[in-house]
Enzyme design. Sequence first.
Site, PDB file in Angstrom:
ATOM      1  N   CYS B 213     -44.929 -47.392 -61.710  1.00  0.00           N
ATOM      2  CA  CYS B 213     -45.040 -47.794 -60.303  1.00  0.00           C
ATOM      3  C   CYS B 213     -46.477 -47.697 -59.819  1.00  0.00           C
ATOM      4  O   CYS B 213     -46.869 -48.396 -58.878  1.00  0.00           O
ATOM      5  CB  CYS B 213     -44.110 -46.976 -59.413  1.00  0.00           C
ATOM      6  SG  CYS B 213     -44.419 -45.205 -59.434  1.00  0.00           S
ATOM      7  N   HIS B 532     -43.667 -41.245 -56.183  1.00  0.00           N
ATOM      8  CA  HIS B 532     -43.398 -42.666 -56.319  1.00  0.00           C
ATOM      9  C   HIS B 532     -44.352 -43.473 -55.460  1.00  0.00           C
ATOM     10  O   HIS B 532     -44.623 -43.114 -54.307  1.00  0.00           O
ATOM     11  CB  HIS B 532     -41.949 -42.933 -55.900  1.00  0.00           C
ATOM     12  CG  HIS B 532     -41.521 -44.348 -56.151  1.00  0.00           C
ATOM     13  ND1 HIS B 532     -41.626 -44.949 -57.386  1.00  0.00           N
ATOM     14  CD2 HIS B 532     -41.006 -45.277 -55.317  1.00  0.00           C
ATOM     15  CE1 HIS B 532     -41.188 -46.182 -57.305  1.00  0.00           C
ATOM     16  NE2 HIS B 532     -40.799 -46.414 -56.071  1.00  0.00           N
TER      17      HIS B 532
END
Lengths: 123, 591
Positions: B213, B532
């Site tokens: 990510c 994240h």
Amino acid sequence: MSHSHKLVIKRSSMSRPPPPPPPTTNKDQQHQNPSFQEINIKLIQSGEKERLKELLRERLLECGWIDEMKALCRAFTRKKGRNNVTVDDLVHVISPKGRASVPNSVKAELLQRIRAFLASTAD
Amino acid sequence: MSSKISGRVSPQPCPHLLDFCSRNGSKPFRALQDCIRVKPPGGRAAIRREPFEVPRCGTCDESSRPRLYACVACAAVFCHAPPIHSHASAHALSVPGHEIAVDVDRAELFCCACRDQVYDRDFDAAVVLAQTITSTTSTSGSTVTQCKATGSQPDNLRKRRRVDYSLWDPNSRENAIIENHSIPLHDATNGSLISSTELPWGLRGLNNLGNTCFMNSVLQALLHTPPLRNYFLSDRHNRYYCQQKNGATRNGSKNSRFCLACDMDAMFSAVFSGDRTPYSPAKFLHSWWQHAANLASYEQQDAHEFFISMLDGIHEKVAKEKRKTHSPGTGDCCIAHRVFSGILRSDVMCMACGFTSTTYDPCLDISLDLEPSQGVSGKSSLAKSNNSCNVEADCTGSSQNCGISTLKGCLERFTRAEKLGSDQKFFCQKCQVRQESLKQMSIRKLPLVSCFHIKRFEHSSIRRMSRKVDRYLQFPFSLDMAPYLSSSILRSRFGNRIFPFDGDEQDACNEVSSEFELFAVVTHTGKLDAGHYVTYLRLSNHWYKCDDAWITRVNESIVLAAQGYMMFYVQKMLYYKASEKQAASWCDVRK
């Protein structure tokens, strides 16, 4: 704009210094406590006044006082219109508020510095 | 009321100043030059006939008034403390032609009749020159003869030959060629076909290939960086041609087969093809691993580190091919630098003698510290006076007063003059010894796209630990970078002067605006080692959340509340407002 030299080494309250005494050339004065004028001249000639001014600028910048004054000037100019404001107007408007909002710690520090300077250069 | 010189508004002289100049020319101002004293070193300019003169009012003999003015015509000094004392005004009224005076402590011109500050180019130039000489004279005795404020122009910004812009109107044959060899993009003029549920052109999810990510978030931002998008979509780097060339040269080097620019080109083609199924940037990842071998793993990486690394990768390959020398300042070497490269100016001033050393360094982004604002405790005394002043203080300007961290606050801190600690003494060329110094950063040249990286990850080798700073940072949708430019920073150092400072003329000639628009925000949620990355993109006046393969439209309030890690701003003039079918207005008052 207000300057540090408005502080007077007397026992009067720090927030409302009395006006400086009128200048006199009386020689007897030299044996008494130095007058406001004499202190001022000593400070200027030794360069201490400039150093004190720099210190004051630094302290006032750190605590946000300068930003505060800038904001006041901006607000006043916005209200009156940019072309209707002079330097004198601005000085007149912000001086009382400016003097009143100098933090006590800054005043104390400057005063201490001046006292120390005078003590170190006493005749 | 005022004219524009070098793009800056300069005030018109008052009638008294005009009269004075027409009668006396610039002789009196030049005479004042000899009286300009700069103390302390590198500090303010004052007017003194003798270095240690104590200015006194000629009328009342006072030396302690806050403002003392020297008449420019007759050099007599008077006090000015309206409304009670103003012997300066009395002098001006009594002697015609003696209205113009100079503040002895600030070296600023004043008209005693108009009671306002006035400006003269020659005078200001003389003051700036005097202040500059103290900060650039070295022991070898060479003095600055040119009237430019500190530092010579960086090599790569010398005047470049300009080519006149000429319009290109394709003829019918050229039109045919274009039509036959291109795939039409989504027709923006048929705005009515765009329903509110349909995603704008070029939005496509990116599959997570295993903790990637960090890569996906940066790629999404780059896929929608206007100049970069335009470059690749207009075939400026053709991957087929490039691979053909590389296949032909049998250098034997494995690395020559990997080209990040080619993989970017492939990605742009795929993402803008209209296909909405999530794309897997596997080839790009593999190429990047070849370039950044030390980061090649399936572990989570730092998005910012990846960003710098991949730009570097594009540069290496493209610049080598073009055989361009590394000139990141102009951005001639490769598209990565053309888009992101700016120039930072660093001034280090010796506090003992005032000598200033100036260096220019290219930068791909600006990393900002996210510290809690200093001096918060000192504000308590001001808070009381705030109420009595009855004036709305500019909260975003003096952000320290509000206690919220803002991007502007970070930039202000970044460009603030900082005293280097006694353990970081800088070697002064003039003093020939290490001295305590004052350092100040400013932006000499703005890039096309500004990336602001917020230092949220602290790695302390001393304490042998790393931590993440979760503190919220407020960021605006529109940002004016003017106050952080070198010209502005220098100007504030010299006070109120009409004088072209480093970068002023350059900007005026190029008509480069300092206004930027936000178009992408990379955010990080979670802990340092288990977090994240998500990117928010601003397209056609709407915000879209790009969470790996999932793209959703979100309200701007979500974006404003997000924890910004990297913010991407593009120069306003490059920011094409696509279809504005929705009624939402552009003028975002929230700054």
